[in-house]
Enzyme design. Structure first.
Site, mmCIF file in Angstrom:
data_model
loop_
_atom_site.group_PDB
_atom_site.id
_atom_site.type_symbol
_atom_site.label_atom_id
_atom_site.label_comp_id
_atom_site.label_asym_id
_atom_site.label_seq_id
_atom_site.Cartn_x
_atom_site.Cartn_y
_atom_site.Cartn_z
ATOM 1 N N SER A 236 30.204 49.343 30.213
ATOM 2 C CA SER A 236 29.148 49.716 29.270
ATOM 3 C C SER A 236 29.441 51.064 28.625
ATOM 4 C CB SER A 236 27.816 49.765 30.012
ATOM 5 O OG SER A 236 27.905 50.726 31.046
ATOM 6 N N THR A 237 28.859 51.266 27.461
ATOM 7 C CA THR A 237 29.025 52.547 26.757
ATOM 8 C C THR A 237 28.427 53.686 27.579
ATOM 9 O OG1 THR A 237 29.149 51.457 24.625
ATOM 10 C CG2 THR A 237 28.429 53.741 24.598
ATOM 11 N N GLU A 257 37.096 50.832 26.881
ATOM 12 C CA GLU A 257 36.723 49.583 26.183
ATOM 13 C C GLU A 257 35.256 49.356 26.499
ATOM 14 O OE1 GLU A 257 38.340 47.688 24.264
ATOM 15 O OE2 GLU A 257 40.471 47.852 24.722
ATOM 16 N N CYS A 290 32.006 41.039 25.367
ATOM 17 C CA CYS A 290 31.816 42.327 24.677
ATOM 18 C C CYS A 290 32.041 42.228 23.172
ATOM 19 C CB CYS A 290 32.738 43.361 25.285
ATOM 20 S SG CYS A 290 34.426 42.787 25.348
HETATM 21 P P1 NAD Z 1 29.182 48.813 33.830
HETATM 22 O O1 NAD Z 1 29.517 49.893 32.864
HETATM 23 O O2 NAD Z 1 27.899 48.864 34.533
HETATM 24 O O3 NAD Z 1 30.302 48.726 34.973
HETATM 25 C C1 NAD Z 1 31.675 48.596 34.681
HETATM 26 C C2 NAD Z 1 32.479 49.110 35.859
HETATM 27 O O4 NAD Z 1 32.230 50.506 36.036
HETATM 28 C C3 NAD Z 1 32.132 48.467 37.196
HETATM 29 O O5 NAD Z 1 33.319 48.307 37.929
HETATM 30 C C4 NAD Z 1 31.223 49.499 37.851
HETATM 31 O O6 NAD Z 1 31.218 49.426 39.256
HETATM 32 C C5 NAD Z 1 31.866 50.789 37.376
HETATM 33 N N1 NAD Z 1 30.990 51.957 37.364
HETATM 34 C C6 NAD Z 1 29.631 51.993 37.343
HETATM 35 N N2 NAD Z 1 29.200 53.278 37.325
HETATM 36 C C7 NAD Z 1 30.306 54.070 37.325
HETATM 37 C C8 NAD Z 1 30.529 55.470 37.286
HETATM 38 N N3 NAD Z 1 29.519 56.346 37.258
HETATM 39 N N4 NAD Z 1 31.803 55.916 37.285
HETATM 40 C C9 NAD Z 1 32.850 55.059 37.305
HETATM 41 N N5 NAD Z 1 32.700 53.719 37.345
HETATM 42 C C10 NAD Z 1 31.445 53.225 37.355
HETATM 43 O O7 NAD Z 1 29.383 47.456 33.021
HETATM 44 P P2 NAD Z 1 29.165 46.000 33.540
HETATM 45 O O8 NAD Z 1 27.696 45.785 33.630
HETATM 46 O O9 NAD Z 1 29.993 45.699 34.724
HETATM 47 O O10 NAD Z 1 29.802 45.159 32.310
HETATM 48 C C11 NAD Z 1 29.123 44.919 31.152
HETATM 49 C C12 NAD Z 1 29.520 45.897 30.066
HETATM 50 O O11 NAD Z 1 30.938 45.901 29.886
HETATM 51 C C13 NAD Z 1 28.967 45.520 28.719
HETATM 52 O O12 NAD Z 1 28.438 46.659 28.092
HETATM 53 C C14 NAD Z 1 30.178 45.014 27.947
HETATM 54 O O13 NAD Z 1 30.119 45.142 26.564
HETATM 55 C C15 NAD Z 1 31.271 45.815 28.511
HETATM 56 N N6 NAD Z 1 32.560 45.139 28.344
HETATM 57 C C16 NAD Z 1 33.411 45.625 27.405
HETATM 58 C C17 NAD Z 1 34.618 45.009 27.182
HETATM 59 C C18 NAD Z 1 35.555 45.550 26.165
HETATM 60 O O14 NAD Z 1 36.708 45.189 26.216
HETATM 61 N N7 NAD Z 1 35.129 46.400 25.261
HETATM 62 C C19 NAD Z 1 34.991 43.894 27.943
HETATM 63 C C20 NAD Z 1 34.110 43.426 28.902
HETATM 64 C C21 NAD Z 1 32.881 44.071 29.095
#
Ligand code: NAD
Length: 487
Positions: A236-237, A257, A290
């Site tokens: 996520s952003t 990403e 995404c």
């Molecule tokens: P998220 O940001 O909640 O988590 C992503 C990863 O980050 C997980 O492994 C999580 O455990 C880890 N994480 C969480 N908090 C963290 C922190 N403080 N420091 C470091 N790592 C941390 O996202 P999600 O809910 O797993 O996935 C959905 C999001 O991912 C959506 O916003 C989607 O658009 C995005 N996404 C983007 C792409 C792309 O290529 N741009 C591809 C797939 C998903």
């Protein structure tokens, strides 16, 4: 059906977490436990980082391009040979329908791995820039590219194999060593890569996997640790911003990403208008993608026609989703109760904002105890509404009318995001519009703009850097200029 336990892979050993700690892996189709995953402690994570550092600093992994390529190729070959196992994991753990596995979930990832192997040959490790006379003497100059170092790869749950491969295979091909931290919801898709690496005989420490039930702990440790040189993050952003902040004290490279709210823009001269409009339904993998174009922009002159087409298309799709055993099914449940609640929250927001619910909008209770919601479409949406501006990450399409091409481009670009998009119309006109959309991957008339040999990444708050393709390998390289005095 139970999946095998997801184990840690640290310094060449597959093992359980310290104190044998595990957490439950919940299956989206049933809401029940489908497996157990190692719950890494801070010590386990520290060990993985130390192993990756040691392997980078004390072995020739980063220098032996051909030998490394052969090992990574073997690793990818083992992954390929285990396709069926990967499909089962994607179904049970990520909630993938079988039809989705044929595309981005599994086959897209396996094809992408092959593409990356081919891209490796195109990396220029050393370039001769010739002799230049500067300050009265001659210098022969070369520019080399070399691996950045230790990579922390942090990945999400939606297309876990695809994202894991995009980072891990590219970073290993570049000569980096890697600690992969998959999302808590999809641990086995990360852990299984440790098993493949073990079988392929990757040197100890070159690749490590740590699974953790805690959302932030392992990722934060990787991000803050000065022994990690680069964080490659997909998610996520909001978390992307935290990664930049937490990586700042050690000024590590960050590659992000992030989210998207891409436009599906249909021009008024689009051939097969009804078919193209019907294809905009956000249903593949329940919209959890995404770069999914989730804002349909249609000309006001054909708006009523588009709404009718969508009404029929959604009605026709009602019996086609949520089928675990059906090979052609492309839409299953959402990943978790948390995600279901989040998406349902947006349904309420859309109603309050005055958008009209054309289809869906409800939790589907007839599919069992999993996290199902109906394919949903809001019409009469204004691009200023939150449902048009914020990433929903569920099966929700919003439909927005526009006045003319300029207005369509303005609306498409009126977003904090810029990840993907699609334009449909007569080709030269559609291409001209696509070139003006501020996003990293644009499809024109259904062309594939996301494959393993093409760079992928976002403009604006959709991220920075590029993954996949030669650019995706070079993301893990540093550039060095060397001047050799020759006279
Ligand atoms: P998220 O940001 O909640 O988590 C992503 C990863 O980050 C997980 O492994 C999580 O455990 C880890 N994480 C969480 N908090 C963290 C922190 N403080 N420091 C470091 N790592 C941390 O996202 P999600 O809910 O797993 O996935 C959905 C999001 O991912 C959506 O916003 C989607 O658009 C995005 N996404 C983007 C792409 C792309 O290529 N741009 C591809 C797939 C998903």
């Amino acid at each position: 059906m139970m999946l095998p336990e997801a184990k840690l892979y640290i310094d060449g050993k597959l093992r359980r977490a310290a104190g044998d700690k595990t957490y439950d892996n919940i299956g989206p189709w049933t809401g029940e436990v489908v497996g157990k995953a190692a719950d890494a402690s801070a010590e386990d994570i520290d060990e993985a980082i130390a192993a990756a550092r040691r392997a980078f600093d004390t072995t020739d992994w980063s220098h032996q391009h051909q030998q490394r390529f052969e090992l990574v190729k073997k690793f990818c070959g083992i992954m390929q040979a285990n396709r069926e196992k990967l499909v089962q994991i994607a179904r049970l753990e990520a909630g993938s329908a079988i039809g989705a596995a044929f595309r981005a979930q599994i086959d897209g990832a396996l094809n992408g791995a092959k593409d990356l192997l081919e891209c490796h040959a195109k990396v220029s490790w050393e370039k001769d820039l010739g002799v230049k006379n500067e300050y009265g003497f001659d210098t022969k100059r070369i520019v080399t590219q070399e691996a950045v170092g230790v990579v922390g790869a942090i990945t999400p749950w939606n297309v876990p194999l695809y994202v894991n491969v995009g980072k891990v295979v590219a970073a290993l091909l570049a000569g980096c060593t890697v600690v992969l931290k998959p999302a808590p919801d999809t641990p086995l898709m990360g852990a299984i890569m440790g098993e493949f690496a073990h079988e392929a005989g990757l040197p100890p420490g070159v690749f490590n996997v740590i699974t953790s039930g805690h959302a932030a702990m392992a990722g934060e440790m990787l991000t803050r640790d000065p022994r990690v040189d680069l964080i490659s993050f997909t998610g996520s952003t909001a978390v992307g911003k935290l990664i930049m902040q937490n990586g700042a004290p050690s000024l590590k490279r960050v590659f992000l990403e992030l989210g998207g709210k891409s436009a599906y823009l249909v021009l008024d001269d689009c051939p097969n208008f009804p078919m193209v409009v019907a294809s905009s339904m956000v249903v593949f993998h329940a919209g959890q993608g995404c770069a999914y174009p989730t804002r349909l922009l249609v000309p006001r002159s054909r708006y009523q026609e588009a709404v009718k087409v969508l009404e029929m298309a959604y009605a026709g799709f009602a019996s086609k989703w949520g089928k675990f055993e059906e090979p052609s099914c492309i839409m299953g449940p959402l990943i978790s109760k948390r995600q279901l609640d989040r998406v349902m929250g947006y349904i309420e927001i859309g109603k309050q904002e005055g958008a009209r619910l054309l289809a869906g909008g409800k939790v589907a209770t007839d599919k069992g105890a999993g996290f199902f919601m109906e394919p949903t479409c809001f019409v009469d949406v204004d691009n200023k509404m939150r449902i048009a501006q914020e990433e929903i990450f569920g099966p929700v399409l919003v439909v927005i009318p526009y006045e003319d091409d300029e207005d369509a481009i303005r609306i498409a670009n009126d977003s904090i995001y810029g990840l993907g998009g699609a334009v449909w119309g007569s080709t030269p006109r559609a291409l001209a519009v696509a070139k003006r959309i501020k996003a990293g991957a644009l499809s024109v008339n259904g062309g594939m703009s996301i494959t393993g040999d093409l760079p992928f990444g976002g403009y604006k708050q959709s991220g920075m850097g590029r993954e996949w393709g030669v650019e995706g390998i070079e993301e893990f390289l540093e550039t060095k200029a060397i001047g050799i005095r020759v006279s």
